[in-house]
Enzyme design. Structure first.
Site, PDB file in Angstrom:
ATOM      1  N   ASN A  80     -65.381  38.999 -69.087  1.00  0.00           N
ATOM      2  CA  ASN A  80     -65.277  38.553 -67.696  1.00  0.00           C
ATOM      3  C   ASN A  80     -64.223  37.444 -67.574  1.00  0.00           C
ATOM      4  O   ASN A  80     -63.283  37.390 -68.345  1.00  0.00           O
ATOM      5  CB  ASN A  80     -66.652  38.132 -67.166  1.00  0.00           C
ATOM      6  CG  ASN A  80     -66.848  38.502 -65.703  1.00  0.00           C
ATOM      7  OD1 ASN A  80     -66.047  38.153 -64.841  1.00  0.00           O
ATOM      8  ND2 ASN A  80     -67.923  39.224 -65.432  1.00  0.00           N
ATOM      9  N   ARG A  81     -64.407  36.541 -66.606  1.00  0.00           N
ATOM     10  CA  ARG A  81     -63.345  35.614 -66.212  1.00  0.00           C
ATOM     11  C   ARG A  81     -63.619  34.173 -66.640  1.00  0.00           C
ATOM     12  O   ARG A  81     -64.752  33.703 -66.577  1.00  0.00           O
ATOM     13  CB  ARG A  81     -63.153  35.679 -64.691  1.00  0.00           C
ATOM     14  CG  ARG A  81     -62.673  37.045 -64.232  1.00  0.00           C
ATOM     15  CD  ARG A  81     -62.706  37.202 -62.723  1.00  0.00           C
ATOM     16  NE  ARG A  81     -62.071  38.468 -62.334  1.00  0.00           N
ATOM     17  CZ  ARG A  81     -62.732  39.630 -62.252  1.00  0.00           C
ATOM     18  NH1 ARG A  81     -64.030  39.673 -62.497  1.00  0.00           N
ATOM     19  NH2 ARG A  81     -62.085  40.736 -61.931  1.00  0.00           N
ATOM     20  N   HIS A 106     -61.426  39.047 -69.751  1.00  0.00           N
ATOM     21  CA  HIS A 106     -61.793  39.879 -70.904  1.00  0.00           C
ATOM     22  C   HIS A 106     -61.018  39.512 -72.164  1.00  0.00           C
ATOM     23  O   HIS A 106     -60.519  40.378 -72.884  1.00  0.00           O
ATOM     24  CB  HIS A 106     -61.603  41.355 -70.572  1.00  0.00           C
ATOM     25  CG  HIS A 106     -62.563  41.876 -69.544  1.00  0.00           C
ATOM     26  ND1 HIS A 106     -63.831  41.395 -69.395  1.00  0.00           N
ATOM     27  CD2 HIS A 106     -62.410  42.853 -68.588  1.00  0.00           C
ATOM     28  CE1 HIS A 106     -64.442  42.050 -68.411  1.00  0.00           C
ATOM     29  NE2 HIS A 106     -63.603  42.918 -67.899  1.00  0.00           N
ATOM     30  N   HIS A 180     -67.797  47.752 -72.092  1.00  0.00           N
ATOM     31  CA  HIS A 180     -67.280  47.989 -70.740  1.00  0.00           C
ATOM     32  C   HIS A 180     -67.229  49.493 -70.418  1.00  0.00           C
ATOM     33  O   HIS A 180     -66.228  49.983 -69.900  1.00  0.00           O
ATOM     34  CB  HIS A 180     -65.886  47.372 -70.597  1.00  0.00           C
ATOM     35  CG  HIS A 180     -65.485  47.017 -69.196  1.00  0.00           C
ATOM     36  ND1 HIS A 180     -65.406  47.947 -68.188  1.00  0.00           N
ATOM     37  CD2 HIS A 180     -65.148  45.830 -68.644  1.00  0.00           C
ATOM     38  CE1 HIS A 180     -65.013  47.355 -67.078  1.00  0.00           C
ATOM     39  NE2 HIS A 180     -64.851  46.059 -67.319  1.00  0.00           N
ATOM     40  N   GLN A 282     -73.182  42.170 -65.266  1.00  0.00           N
ATOM     41  CA  GLN A 282     -72.089  42.371 -64.325  1.00  0.00           C
ATOM     42  C   GLN A 282     -72.151  43.805 -63.817  1.00  0.00           C
ATOM     43  O   GLN A 282     -72.090  44.758 -64.603  1.00  0.00           O
ATOM     44  CB  GLN A 282     -70.736  42.108 -64.998  1.00  0.00           C
ATOM     45  CG  GLN A 282     -69.554  42.113 -64.038  1.00  0.00           C
ATOM     46  CD  GLN A 282     -69.413  40.814 -63.252  1.00  0.00           C
ATOM     47  OE1 GLN A 282     -70.121  39.841 -63.543  1.00  0.00           O
ATOM     48  NE2 GLN A 282     -68.516  40.771 -62.290  1.00  0.00           N
ATOM     49  N   GLU A 310     -72.484  45.709 -67.370  1.00  0.00           N
ATOM     50  CA  GLU A 310     -72.008  44.936 -68.508  1.00  0.00           C
ATOM     51  C   GLU A 310     -72.923  43.725 -68.761  1.00  0.00           C
ATOM     52  O   GLU A 310     -72.786  42.700 -68.102  1.00  0.00           O
ATOM     53  CB  GLU A 310     -70.590  44.449 -68.248  1.00  0.00           C
ATOM     54  CG  GLU A 310     -69.615  45.540 -67.845  1.00  0.00           C
ATOM     55  CD  GLU A 310     -68.390  44.971 -67.149  1.00  0.00           C
ATOM     56  OE1 GLU A 310     -67.700  44.123 -67.753  1.00  0.00           O
ATOM     57  OE2 GLU A 310     -68.131  45.355 -65.996  1.00  0.00           O
TER      58      GLU A 310
END
Length: 348
Positions: A80-81, A106, A180, A282, A310
């Site tokens: 993720n971020r 990622h 993912h 997610q 995720e």
């Protein structure tokens, strides 16, 4: 004992061989690539007993190398971020490589999904892959050894795919790995005719809270799901929020409570039950797929053709206020970070 099959899948980076490992359990079959420690395919039966692949991907290695779609990939060091690609650890500030504007997504531009992992061990219907990320890789501190284990087995409830990630470090760092995969439970053979989109699947998630996000999709707070589009506790179709105009699609983290996650496609009857030891999920409804990149069988997946689920430590957790209660992604020498997820397939 069923030893997985090993096949060549081409070469990358100075002729380094890529392998395709086939796992079998009853009628079910999974294929794993060393490139990106990727789940290339997963064949499970529908209510009529017909097998079909239910994850998006490519037929050849070139598709994965040329198109960073994260199809089935193992992502890290941090999924993720990370806001601004920056974080502080033990009084030291770190600037990471950025690959989504100013954000690190990622793991950065050369994350684990771009590495060719080594086969470390083969077991009964299982394979363990390994990669070493040197200190400074993408800006992260500490030399990290990461492992991904895929196991396919038969259970009374149906075939079960288990994925486990482990990581150890030589110096303090941050780690949050996940898988993912893009799930299309209706089966890839049904996608070209597209009788229904993945937004019509019924998703059930035990989560009484979710993370609000800003315009850059960075978490901005923790909120109760209430009667919002993020309340999946009793099961709902993501389509309801899109039809109402409340959302164009989901790319949000749900804060998990105890219990199983379920995804069901009424047309095929396929039911996926998911468990994890991680605190967040997610939910991403493939909002950025635009039908421009041909995948398996030449079909170019479109918006909302599949759903990603995720499991992970909350995104940008390293930068969150302590009051939010996020699990820490910090990993120190002598510790092992272990992320577990399992996907059991039945019929309803």
């Amino acid at each position: 004992m069923t030893i997985p099959e090993r096949h060549s899948f081409g070469h990358v980076r100075s002729s380094t061989p890529v392998e395709r490992i086939v796992l079998r359990a009853g009628a079910a079959r999974a294929e794993v690539l060393t490139y990106g420690a990727t789940l290339k395919s997963l064949h499970v039966p529908d209510r009529e007993g017909r097998l079909d692949d239910i994850v998006l991907g490519f037929d050849d290695l070139k598709g994965y190398v040329d198109n960073r779609m994260f199809f089935g990939a193992s992502v890290g060091r941090v999924a993720n971020r990370i806001a601004g690609g920056r974080f502080e650890l033990d009084g030291h500030g770190y600037q990471l490589a950025q690959n989504e504007g100013e954000t690190t997504l990622h793991g950065g531009p050369d994350g684990f999904d771009r590495r060719n992992w080594a086969v470390a061990e083969m077991g009964d219907c299982s394979v363990t892959l390994e990669t070493v990320s040197q200190a400074g890789d993408q800006g992260f501190p500490g030399t990290l050894t990461a492992r991904a284990t895929y196991t396919l087995r038969e259970t009374p409830a149906g075939p079960c795919l288990g994925i486990t990630y482990e990581a150890e470090t030589e110096a303090p760092t941050i780690v949050s790995m996940t898988n993912h995969s893009f799930f299309a439970l209706a089966g890839l053979s049904a996608l070209p005719d597209r009788p229904r989109s993945a937004l019509e699947y019924r998703l059930k998630v035990p989560a009484s809270r979710y993370l609000t996000v800003d315009e850059a999709l960075i978490p901005s707070g923790v909120a109760p799901v209430g009667a919002s589009p993020f309340d999946f506790r009793d099961g709902r179709q993501p389509l309801t929020a899109v039809r109402s105009g409340a959302l164009d699609g989901y790319d949000h983290c749900l804060c998990l409570d105890p219990g199983d996650i379920e995804l069901h496609d009424a047309a095929s009857g396929r039911l996926m039950r998911m468990t994890t030891n991680l605190p967040g999920l997610q939910v991403y409804t493939s909002n950025f797929l635009d039908g421009s990149v041909p995948g398996k069988g030449g079909y170019a997946a479109r918006k909302h053709d599949a759903i990603c689920l995720e499991p992970q430590i909350w995104p940008d957790a390293i930068n969150m206020p302590e009051s939010w209660g996020a699990q820490s992604p910090v990993l120190r020498p002598g510790e092992t970070r272990r992320a577990e997820m399992s996907f059991t397939f039945g019929i309803r």
